[in-house]
Design a protein around this motif. Sequence first.
Motif, mmCIF file in Angstrom:
data_model
loop_
_atom_site.group_PDB
_atom_site.id
_atom_site.type_symbol
_atom_site.label_atom_id
_atom_site.label_comp_id
_atom_site.label_asym_id
_atom_site.label_seq_id
_atom_site.Cartn_x
_atom_site.Cartn_y
_atom_site.Cartn_z
ATOM 1 N N HIS A 162 31.530 27.993 50.312
ATOM 2 C CA HIS A 162 32.919 28.385 50.533
ATOM 3 C C HIS A 162 33.205 29.768 49.945
ATOM 4 N N ALA A 163 32.132 30.521 49.673
ATOM 5 C CA ALA A 163 32.300 31.822 49.037
ATOM 6 C C ALA A 163 31.428 32.880 49.703
ATOM 7 N N VAL A 164 31.857 34.127 49.582
ATOM 8 C CA VAL A 164 31.093 35.280 50.057
ATOM 9 C C VAL A 164 30.625 36.052 48.837
ATOM 10 N N ASP A 165 29.340 36.307 48.745
ATOM 11 C CA ASP A 165 28.781 37.070 47.640
ATOM 12 C C ASP A 165 28.821 38.555 48.008
ATOM 13 N N LEU A 166 29.404 39.385 47.155
ATOM 14 C CA LEU A 166 29.578 40.807 47.434
ATOM 15 C C LEU A 166 28.703 41.638 46.511
ATOM 16 N N TYR A 167 28.073 42.674 47.088
ATOM 17 C CA TYR A 167 27.062 43.427 46.346
ATOM 18 C C TYR A 167 27.513 44.800 45.865
ATOM 19 N N GLY A 168 28.748 45.192 46.182
ATOM 20 C CA GLY A 168 29.226 46.493 45.719
ATOM 21 C C GLY A 168 29.114 47.586 46.755
ATOM 22 N N PHE A 169 29.011 47.241 48.029
ATOM 23 C CA PHE A 169 28.914 48.249 49.088
ATOM 24 C C PHE A 169 30.301 48.657 49.587
ATOM 25 N N ARG A 170 30.360 49.664 50.463
ATOM 26 C CA ARG A 170 31.624 50.258 50.908
ATOM 27 C C ARG A 170 32.565 49.251 51.566
ATOM 28 N N SER A 180 31.964 25.733 39.385
ATOM 29 C CA SER A 180 30.886 26.244 38.532
ATOM 30 C C SER A 180 29.738 26.823 39.344
ATOM 31 N N THR A 181 29.704 26.547 40.651
ATOM 32 C CA THR A 181 28.618 27.051 41.493
ATOM 33 C C THR A 181 28.750 28.558 41.683
ATOM 34 N N PRO A 182 27.695 29.340 41.400
ATOM 35 C CA PRO A 182 27.770 30.783 41.632
ATOM 36 C C PRO A 182 28.069 31.083 43.103
ATOM 37 N N PRO A 183 28.790 32.160 43.406
ATOM 38 C CA PRO A 183 29.148 32.488 44.791
ATOM 39 C C PRO A 183 27.942 32.597 45.730
ATOM 40 N N LYS A 184 26.805 33.027 45.234
ATOM 41 C CA LYS A 184 25.634 33.195 46.103
ATOM 42 C C LYS A 184 25.123 31.855 46.637
ATOM 43 N N TYR A 185 25.515 30.739 45.983
ATOM 44 C CA TYR A 185 25.102 29.411 46.438
ATOM 45 C C TYR A 185 26.269 28.579 46.966
ATOM 46 N N ASP A 186 27.486 29.080 46.829
ATOM 47 C CA ASP A 186 28.682 28.319 47.214
ATOM 48 C C ASP A 186 28.976 28.531 48.706
ATOM 49 N N LEU A 236 26.362 45.580 37.137
ATOM 50 C CA LEU A 236 25.305 44.750 37.702
ATOM 51 C C LEU A 236 25.833 43.389 38.171
ATOM 52 N N GLU A 237 27.118 43.150 37.984
ATOM 53 C CA GLU A 237 27.706 41.872 38.376
ATOM 54 C C GLU A 237 28.238 41.939 39.805
ATOM 55 N N ASN A 238 27.817 40.987 40.639
ATOM 56 C CA ASN A 238 28.325 40.930 42.006
ATOM 57 C C ASN A 238 29.785 40.488 42.030
ATOM 58 N N GLY A 239 30.475 40.866 43.106
ATOM 59 C CA GLY A 239 31.823 40.371 43.313
ATOM 60 C C GLY A 239 31.788 39.186 44.266
ATOM 61 N N TYR A 240 32.965 38.689 44.638
ATOM 62 C CA TYR A 240 32.976 37.556 45.570
ATOM 63 C C TYR A 240 34.369 37.334 46.147
ATOM 64 N N LEU A 241 34.406 36.619 47.261
ATOM 65 C CA LEU A 241 35.629 36.060 47.833
ATOM 66 C C LEU A 241 35.374 34.570 47.945
ATOM 67 N N ARG A 242 36.251 33.760 47.343
ATOM 68 C CA ARG A 242 36.024 32.323 47.316
ATOM 69 C C ARG A 242 37.280 31.582 47.772
ATOM 70 N N PHE A 243 37.065 30.565 48.620
ATOM 71 C CA PHE A 243 38.149 29.699 49.069
ATOM 72 C C PHE A 243 38.026 28.368 48.336
ATOM 73 N N LEU A 244 39.029 28.038 47.547
ATOM 74 C CA LEU A 244 39.002 26.823 46.745
ATOM 75 C C LEU A 244 39.687 25.687 47.496
ATOM 76 N N THR A 245 39.006 24.565 47.596
ATOM 77 C CA THR A 245 39.560 23.412 48.309
ATOM 78 C C THR A 245 40.138 22.369 47.363
ATOM 79 N N SER A 246 40.107 22.662 46.074
ATOM 80 C CA SER A 246 40.747 21.807 45.074
ATOM 81 C C SER A 246 41.142 22.692 43.910
ATOM 82 N N ARG A 247 41.970 22.148 43.025
ATOM 83 C CA ARG A 247 42.410 22.915 41.866
ATOM 84 C C ARG A 247 41.373 22.920 40.746
#
Length: 306
Positions: A205-213, A197-203, A182-193
Amino acid sequence: MAEIIQKDGTWTFDGDTVRIVPGKDKGVSLLRKALGEVAVPLGALTGISFEAGRRSGRLRLRLREGADPLLQITGSRLGDSSDPYLLTVDKDRTGVAEYLVDEVRNALLLEQVEPGPVGRYLLPGPALPITVSAGDASVTFDGERIRLEWNWKTEESKSSGGPRTLALGEVQAVEWLPSAGLENGYLRFLTSRAPVSTPPKYDPHAVDLYGFRKDPLMALVGAAVVARLPHPRATAAEPTAAPAPSLTKAAVTTSGTADPTARAAASGDDHDALLRRLRELGELHQAGILTDEEFSTAKRAILKRL
């Protein structure tokens, strides 16, 4: 030349490179098809194995840590169906698979390829430009800029700021995580080290992934960016080989692989160098360091070169 052709793809080894071409069968994953042909130099390998099964077997390449930007970002989280270094082998092609394994292992042993981590990428990563649409965004990377464009599934607080463009120089790191349960995946680009803490669905700089092909395709975008960032081991000195007059017991690991600090001084395929290697292997075999099978395999490889 060793070659095996299967529905999943074709693997060819010419003594220097394992060339992987994905199959055109409908069962081949989208990631493999999008990645296309992959040329893996012998120096990027740490091993190869074949696992026989009742109906089919599995041929698998093992790469040195840090050699491939795709594995750098996905780690062991890439599913078997999307793994470009895994090939399903029909039962009637077992002999061909075993022959390819022998050829690659012979080359690794003969060339004394170091199995340890590397301090630079030995594979170039996905070709550019690359565009992938999955989850709540489309991402395009041209080698200099990353552009994120939102779709109807994007949270309003995230899409209200419009598309986001990041210069490659702004990106410090890239994170990719597949969805699980039930946990989404994500691709996130970090601009600092600093941790985010922001979830990917609100970030933004991130893509929220739902588990599709199409989700694994986002790993290709991440790998393309990672390939152009400083290598994580670049600050540390990459292990270098110190020449030695001959291989001794201390120069060989328990697996029979030459230690990087004690490689033979002779290199290349000239007659005298090959004879020296053959004598050295004989000494190691007599000393009990190399098993009968390891000695026979290495001996055959050298005699082929002679």
